[in-house]
Design a protein around this motif. Sequence first.
Motif, mmCIF file in Angstrom:
data_model
loop_
_atom_site.group_PDB
_atom_site.id
_atom_site.type_symbol
_atom_site.label_atom_id
_atom_site.label_comp_id
_atom_site.label_asym_id
_atom_site.label_seq_id
_atom_site.Cartn_x
_atom_site.Cartn_y
_atom_site.Cartn_z
ATOM 1 N N ALA A 31 9.652 0.998 4.470
ATOM 2 C CA ALA A 31 9.805 0.070 5.599
ATOM 3 C C ALA A 31 11.251 -0.014 6.059
ATOM 4 O O ALA A 31 11.539 -0.047 7.257
ATOM 5 C CB ALA A 31 9.294 -1.315 5.193
ATOM 6 N N ALA A 32 12.187 -0.047 5.113
ATOM 7 C CA ALA A 32 13.596 -0.222 5.468
ATOM 8 C C ALA A 32 14.212 1.051 6.028
ATOM 9 O O ALA A 32 15.127 0.987 6.863
ATOM 10 C CB ALA A 32 14.376 -0.697 4.250
ATOM 11 N N PRO A 62 0.808 -1.222 0.000
ATOM 12 C CA PRO A 62 0.000 0.000 0.000
ATOM 13 C C PRO A 62 0.842 1.273 0.000
ATOM 14 O O PRO A 62 1.792 1.412 0.761
ATOM 15 C CB PRO A 62 -0.807 -0.124 1.292
ATOM 16 C CG PRO A 62 0.024 -0.982 2.182
ATOM 17 C CD PRO A 62 0.702 -1.951 1.267
ATOM 18 N N VAL A 63 0.488 2.177 -0.874
ATOM 19 C CA VAL A 63 1.031 3.532 -0.894
ATOM 20 C C VAL A 63 -0.149 4.469 -1.164
ATOM 21 O O VAL A 63 -1.241 4.020 -1.519
ATOM 22 C CB VAL A 63 2.127 3.703 -1.983
ATOM 23 C CG1 VAL A 63 3.384 2.920 -1.614
ATOM 24 C CG2 VAL A 63 1.621 3.257 -3.347
ATOM 25 N N ALA A 113 6.002 -1.377 -5.214
ATOM 26 C CA ALA A 113 6.595 -2.327 -4.276
ATOM 27 C C ALA A 113 7.951 -1.824 -3.781
ATOM 28 O O ALA A 113 8.269 -1.942 -2.584
ATOM 29 C CB ALA A 113 6.750 -3.694 -4.946
ATOM 30 N N GLN A 114 8.744 -1.245 -4.666
ATOM 31 C CA GLN A 114 10.043 -0.711 -4.265
ATOM 32 C C GLN A 114 9.869 0.462 -3.304
ATOM 33 O O GLN A 114 10.642 0.622 -2.345
ATOM 34 C CB GLN A 114 10.839 -0.287 -5.494
ATOM 35 C CG GLN A 114 11.316 -1.431 -6.374
ATOM 36 C CD GLN A 114 12.505 -2.162 -5.776
ATOM 37 O OE1 GLN A 114 12.871 -1.980 -4.618
ATOM 38 N NE2 GLN A 114 13.123 -3.021 -6.584
ATOM 39 N N LEU A 115 8.880 1.310 -3.550
ATOM 40 C CA LEU A 115 8.626 2.436 -2.653
ATOM 41 C C LEU A 115 8.208 1.945 -1.272
ATOM 42 O O LEU A 115 8.710 2.440 -0.246
ATOM 43 C CB LEU A 115 7.546 3.343 -3.247
ATOM 44 C CG LEU A 115 7.127 4.551 -2.399
ATOM 45 C CD1 LEU A 115 8.321 5.447 -2.087
ATOM 46 C CD2 LEU A 115 6.021 5.349 -3.111
ATOM 47 N N ARG A 132 18.150 4.903 -1.989
ATOM 48 C CA ARG A 132 17.438 3.761 -2.559
ATOM 49 C C ARG A 132 16.409 4.196 -3.592
ATOM 50 O O ARG A 132 16.194 3.520 -4.603
ATOM 51 C CB ARG A 132 16.775 2.950 -1.442
ATOM 52 C CG ARG A 132 17.757 2.213 -0.567
ATOM 53 C CD ARG A 132 18.463 1.125 -1.343
ATOM 54 N NE ARG A 132 19.414 0.382 -0.525
ATOM 55 C CZ ARG A 132 20.025 -0.724 -0.908
ATOM 56 N NH1 ARG A 132 19.791 -1.224 -2.108
ATOM 57 N NH2 ARG A 132 20.869 -1.327 -0.116
ATOM 58 N N VAL A 133 15.762 5.317 -3.365
ATOM 59 C CA VAL A 133 14.814 5.830 -4.346
ATOM 60 C C VAL A 133 15.525 6.142 -5.653
ATOM 61 O O VAL A 133 15.047 5.829 -6.751
ATOM 62 C CB VAL A 133 14.097 7.079 -3.784
ATOM 63 C CG1 VAL A 133 13.466 7.901 -4.899
ATOM 64 C CG2 VAL A 133 13.018 6.655 -2.795
#
Length: 301
Positions: A148-149, A91-92, A141-143, A120-121
């Motif tokens: 989270a990380a 979810p975003v 999913a990457q966002l 990372r972005v």
Amino acid sequence: MTQESSPPALHAEGLTRRYGSRLALADCDLRIPRGRVVGLVGPNGAGKSTLLQLACGLITPTAGTLRVLGDRPGADAAHLARVGFVAQDTPVYAALTVADHLRMGARLNPSWDPDLARRRVAQVGLPPAQRAGRLSGGQRAQLALTIAAAKRPELLILDEPAAALDPLARDGFLRNLMEFVDELGATAVLSSHLLGDVERVCDHLVVLAAGRVQLAGDVADLLARHRRLVAPRGALDRLGVTPVHVASADGYDHAVVRTADGPPPPEWTVEPVRLEELVLAYLGRATDGSAGAVERAEAHR
């Protein structure tokens, strides 16, 4: 405090969860050590999402106990900050930009690492000004994983985050997951239907079926404790071997057995067991209703 002397990442005793009359988890005992990348596998309705929601403090047990990083899940804000969660639909907020998500993460998480988030972005090519609703599934999913990380959690929990991704996007997601785990020194629990993904990135395995833990332990140990036998049909019964699961074809039994059952006759074919085969054997055993004496030694270590 070292990982060996720290409380386990997750420790369940008699964990049970009901939704009305439906039993989602039944008397589960499980111990997941720190520093592992854990594959949580099982069919739909096995209880995987329920276990992960319990671990995040989103729901509470009906009975039994669960400790995450030595404390009750979601015990307080400080404990919530130690756990990162990526839900199944990653979810975003569609109307917010990538940069908005990072600013929100910084406001909500006291241990937020802005350098990690920005790096990372940029690495995965997420345009900061792009609204999340216009990102591809892989980019969303990457966002979600980055958010989270960037909390710098001790435990990352991922509920089938790559299930809907195409192979290329899934490959990128898994590579970034492993990079995060390595950089953070975190434990990760990855729920997945895709056994190839589990085999690729996980060194610890938990198999759930019918709301119960069927198998748990370090992957290398589990593979060493099982083997595949090919024997004339009925020979396993005469020898007194109780297979985990057996399939018969062309007059032969093809069985997954425990090495603790002793050596087979020399004329039988003995082969190493693959991870996928091991998982399917325990799932088949549960489906057959013969899982009364499940393999739990590693669940209690």
